[in-house]
Scaffold this motif. Sequence first.
Motif, PDB file in Angstrom:
ATOM      1  N   THR A  76       4.461  -3.855  -1.971  1.00 21.22           N
ATOM      2  CA  THR A  76       4.597  -2.923  -0.852  1.00 21.22           C
ATOM      3  C   THR A  76       6.060  -2.617  -0.578  1.00 21.22           C
ATOM      4  OG1 THR A  76       4.652  -4.681   0.817  1.00 21.22           O
ATOM      5  CG2 THR A  76       2.495  -3.760   0.277  1.00 21.22           C
ATOM      6  N   ARG A 120      13.405   7.230  -3.818  1.00 11.50           N
ATOM      7  CA  ARG A 120      12.018   7.127  -3.351  1.00 11.50           C
ATOM      8  C   ARG A 120      11.093   6.799  -4.515  1.00 11.50           C
ATOM      9  NH1 ARG A 120      10.038  12.632  -1.861  1.00 11.50           N
ATOM     10  NH2 ARG A 120      11.778  12.517  -0.394  1.00 11.50           N
ATOM     11  N   LYS A 121      11.251   7.505  -5.629  1.00  6.11           N
ATOM     12  CA  LYS A 121      10.406   7.251  -6.797  1.00  6.11           C
ATOM     13  C   LYS A 121      10.647   5.863  -7.366  1.00  6.11           C
ATOM     14  CE  LYS A 121       9.991  12.108  -8.183  1.00  6.11           C
ATOM     15  NZ  LYS A 121      10.332  13.126  -9.231  1.00  6.11           N
ATOM     16  N   ARG A 159       8.901   3.284  -5.115  1.00  4.09           N
ATOM     17  CA  ARG A 159       7.450   3.332  -5.289  1.00  4.09           C
ATOM     18  C   ARG A 159       7.052   2.727  -6.641  1.00  4.09           C
ATOM     19  NH1 ARG A 159       5.408   2.545  -1.225  1.00  4.09           N
ATOM     20  NH2 ARG A 159       3.685   2.329  -2.680  1.00  4.09           N
ATOM     21  N   ARG A 160       7.832   2.981  -7.684  1.00  3.24           N
ATOM     22  CA  ARG A 160       7.517   2.396  -8.995  1.00  3.24           C
ATOM     23  C   ARG A 160       7.619   0.877  -8.959  1.00  3.24           C
ATOM     24  NH1 ARG A 160      10.527   0.578 -13.063  1.00  3.24           N
ATOM     25  NH2 ARG A 160      12.468   1.567 -12.422  1.00  3.24           N
ATOM     26  N   THR A 168       8.104   6.998   2.100  1.00  2.00           N
ATOM     27  CA  THR A 168       8.268   5.931   1.115  1.00  2.00           C
ATOM     28  C   THR A 168       7.495   4.669   1.450  1.00  2.00           C
ATOM     29  OG1 THR A 168      10.518   6.754   0.699  1.00  2.00           O
ATOM     30  CG2 THR A 168       9.986   4.557  -0.130  1.00  2.00           C
ATOM     31  N   ASP A 206       4.873   1.742   2.849  1.00  2.00           N
ATOM     32  CA  ASP A 206       3.469   1.417   3.104  1.00  2.00           C
ATOM     33  C   ASP A 206       3.312   0.756   4.466  1.00  2.00           C
ATOM     34  OD1 ASP A 206       2.578   1.780   0.200  1.00  2.00           O
ATOM     35  OD2 ASP A 206       4.068   0.195  -0.009  1.00  2.00           O
TER      36      ASP A 206
END
Length: 235
Positions: A28, A167-168, A171-172, A193, A195
């Motif tokens: 997370t 951001r990517k 998340r990755r 971004t 959770d």
Amino acid sequence: MIEVCGLTKAFADAPALAGVTASFPPGTVTGLLGLNGAGKTTLLRVIAGLERPDSGTVTLCGRRLDVHTDPMRLLGVHLDPTTMDPRHTARRHLSWLAALGDIDRRRIDEVLAEVGLADLRHRRIAKLSMGARQRLAIAGALLAEPQVLIFDEPVNGLDVPGIVWLRKLLRRLAGEGCTIVVASHLLGEVALTADRLLVMERGRVAAAGRVDEIVPTDADPREHLEGLLLGMAAA
């Protein structure tokens, strides 16, 4: 996994943390929010072992950081990019960190490419833009491929492509099972971004949980969080 329980910390009798208890699950991204002086940076520094709490405990993956045999592979830390030695090149800075953590030097060029600094590897830090320094500080946090990552205002100085890249990236990494905590003032970016959220007020936890537990379904996340912080400022 990060677990903090009953953390207190005061500086010259001014409380920075006042009984903070929280969990940060693996896989997370948790957005750490609060006004200036709410205790966000102090909490991150205590988690990182850079400040000793007056009371309370911190465990990472079930154990205290100081008993882990390979702490850099457990925890990656991004705090203040201005603390890097401006005389060093980007590659020399990472080389020093790699030597400190007994990390394969091949990882240096890998992480420079990952953060988009391969062409600037030999440039001195003093000559880097603020955005490039942020990317280098992020590279330092990623160097040992840790299970847990903490970031304090990593978006400062990044341009729009840099913000989207970060951001990517976050998340990755969360998708790969990392535990990630990000302190930021950019509420819209946090909403895109994170959770989960941990909102701090005057050294205490004001709200914690999944984004959908804190932000009503029909509300704009940025506006709701903005209103929440404005209410704290007015209190």
